[in-house]
Design an enzyme around this catalytic site. Structure first.
Site, PDB file in Angstrom:
ATOM      1  N   ASP A   1      39.812  86.959  63.823  1.00 46.45           N
ATOM      2  CA  ASP A   1      40.952  86.859  62.895  1.00 46.45           C
ATOM      3  C   ASP A   1      41.539  85.454  62.972  1.00 46.45           C
ATOM      4  OD1 ASP A   1      42.220  86.758  65.293  1.00 46.45           O
ATOM      5  OD2 ASP A   1      43.332  88.630  65.060  1.00 46.45           O
TER       6      ASP A   1
ATOM      7  N   ASP B   1      44.298  84.256  64.383  1.00 46.16           N
ATOM      8  CA  ASP B   1      44.690  83.791  65.711  1.00 46.16           C
ATOM      9  C   ASP B   1      43.468  83.448  66.552  1.00 46.16           C
ATOM     10  OD1 ASP B   1      47.332  83.960  65.156  1.00 46.16           O
ATOM     11  OD2 ASP B   1      47.587  85.982  65.993  1.00 46.16           O
TER      12      ASP B   1
ATOM     13  N   GLU C   1      39.645  85.759  74.834  1.00 50.95           N
ATOM     14  CA  GLU C   1      41.026  85.834  74.367  1.00 50.95           C
ATOM     15  C   GLU C   1      41.643  87.179  74.771  1.00 50.95           C
ATOM     16  OE1 GLU C   1      41.137  85.823  70.108  1.00 50.95           O
ATOM     17  OE2 GLU C   1      43.297  86.169  69.999  1.00 50.95           O
TER      18      GLU C   1
ATOM     19  N   ASP D   1      38.874  86.874  68.988  1.00 57.81           N
ATOM     20  CA  ASP D   1      38.912  87.839  67.892  1.00 57.81           C
ATOM     21  C   ASP D   1      38.462  87.190  66.589  1.00 57.81           C
ATOM     22  OD1 ASP D   1      39.898  89.728  69.584  1.00 57.81           O
ATOM     23  OD2 ASP D   1      42.000  89.455  68.995  1.00 57.81           O
TER      24      ASP D   1
END
Ligand code: 0RA
Length: 635
Positions: A502, A504, A427, A500
Site C-alpha cells: 500500500d 505507506d 514493516e 505492505d
C-alpha cells in the site's frame, strides 16, 4: 526512382533485419518498455545530431492516436540520390543496413558522437516496426519511402511533389508483438522527460512534443541550457547564492559543459551526461568535476583565509547542498558498470578536473561574497561530519563484543554462509512476528521495523545516527556505512525489503532505498538488495486457492475461472497473512518472486525525495503511488 531489384545486396539486407527481429535484445537492450522507447531515442538522436551539425533548429515528436510516432526535423533532409559506390541512396542505407546510422556522412559529416547502446541505427527501428515511413524535403522536392513488415516490403523512394521546405520526417508503428505483453503503447512521461532533458542539453534547440491521444502540445526550449536545467531543479529550494556557476569549453577534443549551484538543504544532486546520454552511474567525468571542486575550494581557503579560519574540506562536505549538471562530449566513450552507464575513459578525469578548476578558481576570486557564502555553508557540513565521526567511533567502541551489539529485535539465522543467507527487513511488528515463525531459520534472518524510518535525503548523518531503526539496520548488516562501508563484511548475501503493498508500504520502501543508496551504495551496485513481492489477492474456489500478485493477474484468473463460484480475499498488508501463507507466497526461495533493486531505480527513489522536498503531502503520496514499482528485474 525505385530500387527493388532482388539482388544479393537486398538479400543481405533482409538477413540483417531478420537477425534484429530474432534477437531484438541484442540491438535495443531488452524488449520491455525501455526497449520500446529506445526506438524513439534512436530516431530522435539522429535529428539531434543534425542539430549538432548546425542544420536543424527544431524537432517535433508526435504520438499519433493510432499508436504510431512521428519524428521530424528542419535539417538538410537525408540524401535520396543513389550513391555511386553503394548503389543505393543514403536514405535507404540508413533504414535498411545495420549500424549505418549517421555514418554515411563521410569525412565532412561533422561532429558525430554516440554512446552505449545508442546509435545502433534507424534500420533496427525499421526491423522492429509494422511499418515505417520517411518523408524527405530537399532541393525543392518532396520524397517518400515506406517499408512494411519490418523492412521486408517496399516500393522504394517516390518523388511526390515540390516543396519550399527542407527536413526529415520518420514515422513508425512498432511491432508490439515483438515486445513483452505489458508493452503496448508509448508513454508520455518517459518521452516528455527525455525530450525535455535533450532540450536542456542542447541550448537553443526547440523540441515540440505532442501526444494526440491526450491533446498535449508542449514546447521545450531553453536558451540558457544547463543554467536553465539547474534553475528548474532548484526552483523550490532556498539557495546559498542565486547565480548558477556555468562554463563550457573544449579541452583535448573533449567538450566540457558544467552548471552548478549550492542550495541550503543537505542533499547532493548530480546529473551527468556523456554525448547527451544520461550516465546514472557517473564515472570519470563526475569524478573529475568533484576533484576540481574539492581542490579549488581548499586552495581558495588556504590562500584567502587567515589561520583561525583554516579548515580542510572532504569530498562529502563539498557535496552537501550541491546541485550540478555535468555534460561532456567524447568521440570514443567507453562505458562500464551494472547498467553500462558509467563513463570509464580515464583521461577524462584529469581533463575535466583541470578545466573546471581553472574556471572555478577565477569565479571564486572574482566573486568574494558568493565564495564566502559557499565556505560558510561547507563549514557547517564539515562540522556535522566531525560530529558524526564521533558518533561512529562510539558505535565502534560499543561493538568490541560483536554479539552484544546486534539489535535486540533481530532474529538472526544460524548459517554464516553468505552464499545462502538473507535478511528480511519487515514493516511492522505483526508481520515481523509471522515472518519470524514462517522463516527458514537456517538461512533467513528477520529484522522488524517499528518506528518511522528517517529520511536520509533530508537528515544529516549525525542525526540519522540518533534513529533506532537506522542503527538497527547498520548493526544487523554489520559492514559500517558511508565512506567506511565495507560490503565484504556484510553479514548476509541478500537484503530483502518486505513492506505492505500500500501507500505507506511504498513510502517505507522508498525511505529504505534512499538510505541504502546514500550509505551502502555498493550493496545496490553488486545486486544484493531486493524487494519482496507479497500477493495482492487470494482467490479461493472449493478446495483450491490461487495467489495473484498483480491486478492483471487477478483479472486473468477470474476470467479463467469463468462463471464458477469463487471468493476473493484482498491482502491489505503483510499482517493479514499467517506465517504459513507468508512463507508460501513471499519468503520461500523456491516459490517467491523477488525484484532486484538497480542503481537506476534507487537513484530514482533518492530523486523522488529530492524533488518533493518541502511540498505538501498529497502530491507526494500520488507520486509515490505512481512510482511504487521501484525495481525492474524479476529473479
Ligand atoms: C548526413 C548528410 C546529410 C544529411 C544527414 C546526414 C541527415 C540525417 C538525418 C537523420 C535525421 N534527420 C537528418 N537530417 C539530415 C546531407 C548532407 C548534405 O545535404 O550535404
Amino acid at each position: 526512382m525505385t530500387n527493388n531489384n532482388y539482388d544479393s545486396d537486398s538479400i543481405q539486407v533482409l538477413e540483417g533485419l531478420e537477425a534484429v527481429r530474432k534477437r531484438p535484445g541484442m540491438y535495443i537492450g531488452n524488449i520491455d518498455k525501455r526497449g520500446l522507447h529506445h526506438l524513439v531515442w534512436e530516431i530522435v538522436d539522429n535529428s539531434i545530431d543534425e542539430h549538432l551539425a548546425g542544420y536543424a533548429s527544431k524537432i517535433e515528436v508526435v504520438i499519433k492516436s493510432d499508436g504510431s510516432i512521428e519524428v521530424s526535423d528542419n535539417g538538410r533532409g537525408i540524401p535520396v540520390n543513389i550513391h555511386s559506390k553503394t548503389k543505393i541512396s543514403a536514405l535507404e542505407t540508413v533504414l535498411t543496413i545495420l549500424h549505418a546510422g549517421g555514418k554515411f556522412g563521410g569525412d565532412n559529416s561533422g561532429y558525430k558522437v554516440s554512446g552505449g547502446l545508442h546509435g545502433v541505427g534507424a534500420s533496427v527501428v525499421n526491423a522492429l516496426s509494422t511499418w515505417l515511413e520517411a518523408v524527405i524535403e530537399r532541393d525543392g522536392k518532396k520524397y517518400t519511402l515506406r517499408y512494411d513488415q519490418g523492412g521486408e516490403v517496399t516500393e522504394g523512394i517516390k518523388e511526390v511533389g515540390t516543396t519550399g521546405g527542407r527536413g526529415t520526417k520518420i514515422s513508425f508503428l512498432p511491432n508490439f508483438d515483438i515486445f513483452n505483453d505489458d508493452v503496448f503503447e508509448f508513454e508520455y512521461e518517459i518521452i516528455a522527460d527525455r525530450l525535455k532533458k535533450s532540450a536542456y542539453l542542447n541550448k537553443g534547440l526547440s523540441i515540440v512534443f505532442k501526444d494526440e491521444r491526450n491533446n498535449i502540445d508542449e514546447l521545450y526550449h531553453f536558451p540558457n541550457g544547463l543554467i536553465d536545467y539547474v534553475n528548474d531543479i532548484n526552483t523550490k529550494h532556498e539557495k546559498v547564492f542565486n547565480e548558477v556557476i556555468y562554463n563550457e569549453g573544449i579541452r583535448d577534443g573533449i567538450s566540457v559543459e558544467v552548471a552548478f549551484q549550492y542550495i541550503k538543504p543537505y542533499s547532493y544532486n548530480m546529473h551527468s551526461y556523456v554525448n547527451n546520454i544520461y550516465t546514472s552511474e557517473g564515472g570519470t567525468h563526475e569524478q573529475g568535476f568533484m576533484d576540481a571542486l574539492v581542490r579549488t575550494i581548499n586552495n581558495y581557503i588556504k590562500d584567502n583565509l587567515n589561520q583561525k579560519e583554516q579548515i580542510i574540506f572532504k569530498r562529502d562536505d563539498i557535496k552537501e547542498g550541491l546541485v550540478a549538471v555535468v555534460s561532456i562530449k567524447h568521440q570514443e566513450p567507453m562505458f562500464e558498470g551494472q547498467t553500462k552507464n558509467k563513463l570509464a575513459n580515464q583521461e577524462v578525469r584529469k581533463i575535466v578536473n583541470d578545466y573546471v578548476s581553472e574556471k572555478f578558481e577565477e569565479f571564486l576570486i572574482e566573486n568574494p561574497i558568493i565564495s564566502g557564502g559557499i565556505v560558510a555553508k561547507l563549514r557547517t557540513a564539515a562540522e556535522s561530519r566531525m560530529a558524526a565521526q564521533k558518533a561512529r567511533e562510539k558505535i565502534r567502541k560499543d561493538s568490541s563484543n560483536e554479539y552484544s551489539t546486534l539489535p535486540g529485535k533481530l532474529s538472526d539465522c544460524s548459517s554464516k554462509d553468505k552464499e545462502i543467507t538473507e535478511i528480511f527487513i519487515v514493516e511492522g511488528d505483526s508481520a515481523g512476528g509471522s515472518a519470524k515463525m514462517g522463516r527458514d531459520r537456517e538461512i533467513q534472518a528477520i529484522l522488524p521495523l517499528k518506528g518511522k524510518i528517517i529520511n536520509a535525503q533530508k537528515t544529516r548523518i549525525d542525526r540519522l545516527l540518533g534513529n533506532d531503526e537506522i542503527i538497527s539496520i547498520i548493526t544487523a548488516v554489520g559492514a559500517g556505512f558511508g565512506e567506511e562501508f565495507s560490503p565484504e563484511k556484510a553479514r548476509y548475501g541478500k537484503i530483502i525489503i518486505m513492506t505492505d503493498a500500500d501507500v505507506d508500504g511504498s513510502h517505507i520502501r522508498t525511505l529504505l532505498l534512499t538510505f541504502f543508496y546514500k550509505y551502502m551504495k555498493e550493496l545496490i551496485e553488486e545486486g544484493n538488495i531486493y524487494i519482496a513481492q507479497p500477493p495482492l489477492y487470494k482467490i479461493i474456489r472449493g478446495k483450491s486457492s490461487f495467489y495473484a500478485y498483480t491486478e492483471e493477474e487477478k483479472e486473468r484468473m477470474i476470467n479463467e475461472l469463468g462463471e464458477a463460484r469463487f471468493s476473493i480475499q484482498r491482502y491489505k498488508g503483510l499482517g493479514e497473512m499467517n506465517d504459513d501463507q507468508l512463507w508460501e507466497t513471499t519468503m520461500d526461495p523456491d516459490n517467491r518472486k523477488l525484484l532486484l533493486v538497480t542503481i537506476d531505480e534507487a537513484k530514482k527513489a533518492d530523486l523522488i525525495f529530492e524533488s518533493l522536498m518541502g511540498e505538501n503531502v498529497e502530491p507526494r503520496k500520488d507520486f509515490i503511488i505512481k512510482n511504487a514499482k521501484l525495481a525492474n528485474l524479476d529473479v
